[in-house]
Scaffold this active site. Structure first.
Site, short mmCIF file in Angstrom:
data_model
loop_
_atom_site.label_atom_id
_atom_site.label_comp_id
_atom_site.label_asym_id
_atom_site.label_seq_id
_atom_site.Cartn_x
_atom_site.Cartn_y
_atom_site.Cartn_z
N HIS A 13 17.20 76.67 24.57
CA HIS A 13 16.51 77.76 23.89
C HIS A 13 15.56 77.23 22.82
O HIS A 13 14.66 77.93 22.39
CB HIS A 13 17.53 78.71 23.24
N CYS B 25 40.52 86.12 21.95
CA CYS B 25 40.85 86.59 23.29
C CYS B 25 40.03 87.85 23.57
O CYS B 25 39.73 88.60 22.65
CB CYS B 25 42.35 86.81 23.47
N GLN C 146 21.31 81.56 14.41
CA GLN C 146 22.02 81.63 15.70
C GLN C 146 22.82 82.92 15.72
O GLN C 146 22.31 83.95 15.28
CB GLN C 146 22.93 80.40 15.89
N GLY D 142 28.76 74.16 24.12
CA GLY D 142 28.91 73.50 25.43
C GLY D 142 30.16 72.64 25.48
O GLY D 142 30.71 72.40 26.56
N GLY E 70 24.73 75.34 17.93
CA GLY E 70 23.59 75.94 18.64
C GLY E 70 22.26 75.38 18.19
O GLY E 70 21.37 76.14 17.79
N ARG F 161 28.40 63.50 20.41
CA ARG F 161 28.86 64.84 20.79
C ARG F 161 30.08 64.75 21.70
O ARG F 161 31.02 65.52 21.58
CB ARG F 161 27.73 65.61 21.50
N THR G 276 22.77 72.75 27.59
CA THR G 276 21.95 72.04 26.61
C THR G 276 21.30 73.12 25.74
O THR G 276 21.25 74.29 26.14
CB THR G 276 20.85 71.21 27.30
N TYR H 127 16.57 70.48 22.88
CA TYR H 127 16.56 69.79 24.17
C TYR H 127 15.94 68.41 23.98
O TYR H 127 14.94 68.27 23.28
CB TYR H 127 15.75 70.60 25.18
P1 NAD Z 1 24.21 72.18 20.58
O1 NAD Z 1 22.84 72.00 20.10
O2 NAD Z 1 25.35 71.97 19.64
O3 NAD Z 1 24.44 71.24 21.85
C1 NAD Z 1 23.46 71.00 22.83
C2 NAD Z 1 23.74 69.63 23.46
O4 NAD Z 1 22.79 69.39 24.50
C3 NAD Z 1 23.62 68.49 22.46
O5 NAD Z 1 24.84 67.81 22.39
C4 NAD Z 1 22.50 67.63 23.03
O6 NAD Z 1 22.70 66.25 22.82
C5 NAD Z 1 22.53 67.98 24.51
N1 NAD Z 1 21.29 67.72 25.21
C6 NAD Z 1 20.03 68.11 24.86
N2 NAD Z 1 19.14 67.69 25.77
C7 NAD Z 1 19.83 67.04 26.73
C8 NAD Z 1 19.47 66.39 27.94
N3 NAD Z 1 18.21 66.34 28.35
N4 NAD Z 1 20.46 65.84 28.69
C9 NAD Z 1 21.75 65.87 28.29
N5 NAD Z 1 22.14 66.46 27.14
C10 NAD Z 1 21.19 67.05 26.38
O7 NAD Z 1 24.27 73.64 21.19
P2 NAD Z 1 25.51 74.53 21.65
O8 NAD Z 1 26.06 75.25 20.48
O9 NAD Z 1 26.45 73.73 22.47
O10 NAD Z 1 24.79 75.61 22.56
C11 NAD Z 1 24.18 75.19 23.77
C12 NAD Z 1 23.33 76.29 24.37
O11 NAD Z 1 24.16 77.30 24.92
C13 NAD Z 1 22.41 76.98 23.37
O12 NAD Z 1 21.18 77.25 23.98
C14 NAD Z 1 23.14 78.22 23.05
O13 NAD Z 1 22.29 79.24 22.61
C15 NAD Z 1 23.77 78.56 24.38
N6 NAD Z 1 24.96 79.37 24.22
C16 NAD Z 1 25.47 80.05 25.27
C17 NAD Z 1 26.59 80.83 25.10
C18 NAD Z 1 27.23 81.59 26.20
O14 NAD Z 1 28.19 82.27 25.99
N7 NAD Z 1 26.77 81.50 27.38
C19 NAD Z 1 27.19 80.95 23.88
C20 NAD Z 1 26.66 80.23 22.85
C21 NAD Z 1 25.58 79.44 23.04
#
Ligand code: NAD
Length: 562
Positions: free
Chosen positions: A272, A415, A135, A183, A57, A206, A269, A278
């Site tokens: 946040h 689960c 996080q 992601g 995250g 990644r 991405t 980002y």
């Molecule tokens: P992370 O930082 O490990 O991964 C984010 C990825 O986005 C990175 O691999 C980065 O290279 C990529 N990225 C950034 N800018 C980019 C761009 N312009 N184009 C393409 N790729 C780009 O984060 P994560 O742990 O995978 O979490 C991702 C997001 O999802 C966070 O904001 C997190 O809070 C949110 N999230 C959502 C849930 C859910 O259940 N919906 C759960 C956990 C996290």
């Protein structure tokens, strides 16, 4: 083993590794469990960047710095069952007198007084060594790798499939950005649900990590090649996942130009965090890393503008027919601040798909085998299938998970289970430990993204029926209930998922070590925890939550008798 031998064996930075087997290093399983899970969070197989103690995250850390981490390890090794360790933003700060059924570790991460709760103030404190970003499960030591989110993502995609595609994803294309810690679960969840998947990440490392763990099928450095692969699969009705190394905004633009309209469109991405999460459009990853250091304000500005463009393209694709939703990364808010006034014209995933599950106290229940033996998880899978023969979606999931998921770090499973089911499962696991059917104790926890543990108006509590989206009394009540109930460690965080100022949330983990004490704690905690979700949604006016409340006899008492 003395302390320095322990550090050398299990915590020689950045090579962290949880002890395995059933021999204790700490004084009891109550402290051995958080110790193993903390080290597991930082294991290279699990964590995105152990060098920086970042688990997932964006910048979600397990401890504030190397020295603070070693101090936590030392305290856990010597703590007894009449004391509890206090951890403030990843640093051990004190020990308080408690009792054997109290949590052994009390954690508070990244909390700021509301008027100061923004990234600028947080970054200043972080620079001064006073805070870390926890996080959700990073700072509360129950992250289990991409599988943790896999089930939630799968649940969401399946809910989308049911709602919009007659429960059939054949010949359907799902597109998303971000293949990081969380992601990275999207490609596998999408293909498990039957869709063709195109994921876009700017960082090839990644995507390679997802290839190594079997979460994605192909990597491509060329838009044309990736598109050819997915279109061919879509036409034939094959199910594949492709990770394209590119900027997500550029890719959406190209798809629009080529008239390739995803059937489902979302994003993960790290929107946040516009500074560390980002990557702005139109610069290389290397240039971005340089700019982040040399001019953070310029970086943030470019990042927000890129997100505005990104969300604008999602809106255009939505107009052209893509089922589009925000997947909990606060992209809409950042895009709005970056100049896209209509960013909120696509929905968040909770009101769109997940809230009915929350009304039944359902959420991401997870557990890990402290023995390190995968067989222990297969034993728990089998026990659950026998104990819940009527729960077909759960059985379906456990069979698929057993076949397709490679474990990262300590073997673990997730689960979604609801009210009643969680307590039953927890007691069952405790019996497996008591009777020696598994080789060491099991820890049971969950994500902070759960039915009653989070206030996050752009995500879990978006568009609540009574308008109570921003009320954070609920996660505090959740924390207190789990502390009073006897969870083994508890945590309260700020900013998880959506960034500083946008969420407050609580975590809990409870140990199943086969004892009567554990059974009593499990029974209370795994009742209290989902109960908070039902109280919260009943209070907000959801009929399904009220029905669940009645089903489990959870009403406030009517009769007045002394
Ligand atoms: P992370 O930082 O490990 O991964 C984010 C990825 O986005 C990175 O691999 C980065 O290279 C990529 N990225 C950034 N800018 C980019 C761009 N312009 N184009 C393409 N790729 C780009 O984060 P994560 O742990 O995978 O979490 C991702 C997001 O999802 C966070 O904001 C997190 O809070 C949110 N999230 C959502 C849930 C859910 O259940 N919906 C759960 C956990 C996290």
């Amino acid at each position: 083993m003395n302390f320095s031998e322990f550090i050398e064996t299990y915590a020689a930075h950045p090579n962290y590794h949880a002890p395995r087997g059933n021999q204790l290093n700490a004084r009891s399983w109550q402290t051995e469990a958080p110790l193993r899970m903390l080290l597991n969070n930082l294991d290279r197989e699990v964590a995105e960047n152990p060098e920086e103690l970042v688990v997932y995250g964006g910048t979600g850390q397990a401890a504030r710095n190397k020295e603070a981490l070693q101090q936590i390890i030392k305290q856990l090794l010597i703590l007894d069952e009449n004391h509890s360790l206090l951890v403030q933003s990843g640093k051990a700060v004190g020990i308080v007198r408690t009792h054997p059924e109290a949590p052994r570790v009390l954690i508070a991460n990244s909390n700021l007084v509301p008027a100061w709760a923004n990234w600028e103030h947080f970054e200043k404190l972080k620079k001064d060594g006073l805070m870390m970003y926890g996080q959700m499960t990073a700072g509360s030591w129950i992250y289990i790798g991409s599988q943790g989110i896999l089930q939630g993502t799968y649940e969401t995609f399946v809910a989308c499939r049911k709602k919009y595609f007659n429960n059939n994803f054949q010949h359907k294309l799902l597109v998303s950005g971000g293949l990081g810690g969380m992601g990275g679960a999207q490609p596998l969840a999408a293909t498990m649900a039957g869709a063709v998947f195109l994921g876009v990440d700017i960082d090839p490392e990644r995507i390679r990590k997802r290839l190594q763990t079997g979460y994605i099928d192909h990597i491509s450095y060329s838009y044309r090649e990736a598109v050819d692969m997915i279109l061919r699969a879509k036409e034939k009705g094959d199910v594949i996942s492709v990770g394209l190394v590119a900027d997500i905004g550029d890719t959406l633009q190209n798809l629009l130009i080529d008239g390739i309209i995803p059937d489902i469109l979302t994003d993960q991405t790290s929107a946040h965090d516009p500074l560390h999460g980002y990557v702005p459009n139109a610069i290389s990853l290397e240039e971005a890393i340089r700019l982040r250091r040399s001019d953070p304000a310029a970086y943030r500005n470019r990042s927000m503008k890129s997100m505005a463009r990104h969300a604008g393209l999602m809106l255009k694709l939505q107009e052209r027919g893509s089922v589009t939703f925000d997947y909990g990364n606060n992209l809409r808010e950042m895009a709005k601040q970056g100049g896209e006034p209509n960013a909120y014209d696509f929905d968040g995933f909770t009101p769109k798909f997940i809230r009915p599950l929350f009304c039944e106290g359902k959420g991401p229940f997870r557990w890990a085998a402290l023995s390190g033996d995968p067989e222990d998880i297969f034993t728990t899978d089998k026990a659950l299938i026998e104990a819940f023969p009527e729960n077909h979606p759960m059985i379906d999931w456990l069979i698929k998970a057993g076949e397709r998921i490679s474990f990262q770090g300590l073997p673990a499973r997730i689960c979604w289970l609801g009210m009643g089911e969680r307590e039953k499962a927890g007691l069952l696991f405790n019996d497996l430990v008591r009777t020696g059917k598994v080789k060491a104790p099991i820890v049971i926890g969950r994500d902070h993204l759960d039915c009653g543990s989070v206030a996050s108006p752009n995500r879990e509590t978006e568009k609540m029926k009574d308008g109570s989206d921003a009320v954070s009394d609920w996660p505090l009540l959740n924390l207190m209930s789990n502390t009073a109930g006897g969870a083994t460690w508890v945590s309260f965080h700020h900013g998880g998922g959506v960034g500083m100022g946008y969420s407050q949330h609580a975590g809990m983990v409870v140990l199943a070590d086969g004892t009567d004490r554990a059974a009593a704690c499990i029974s209370r905690v795994l009742y209290n925890d989902p109960a908070l979700g039902i109280f919260r949604h009943h209070d907000a006016g959801y009929e399904l939550a009220t029905d669940t409340l009645h089903q489990f006899g959870m009403e406030l008492r009517e009769s007045y008798e002394i």
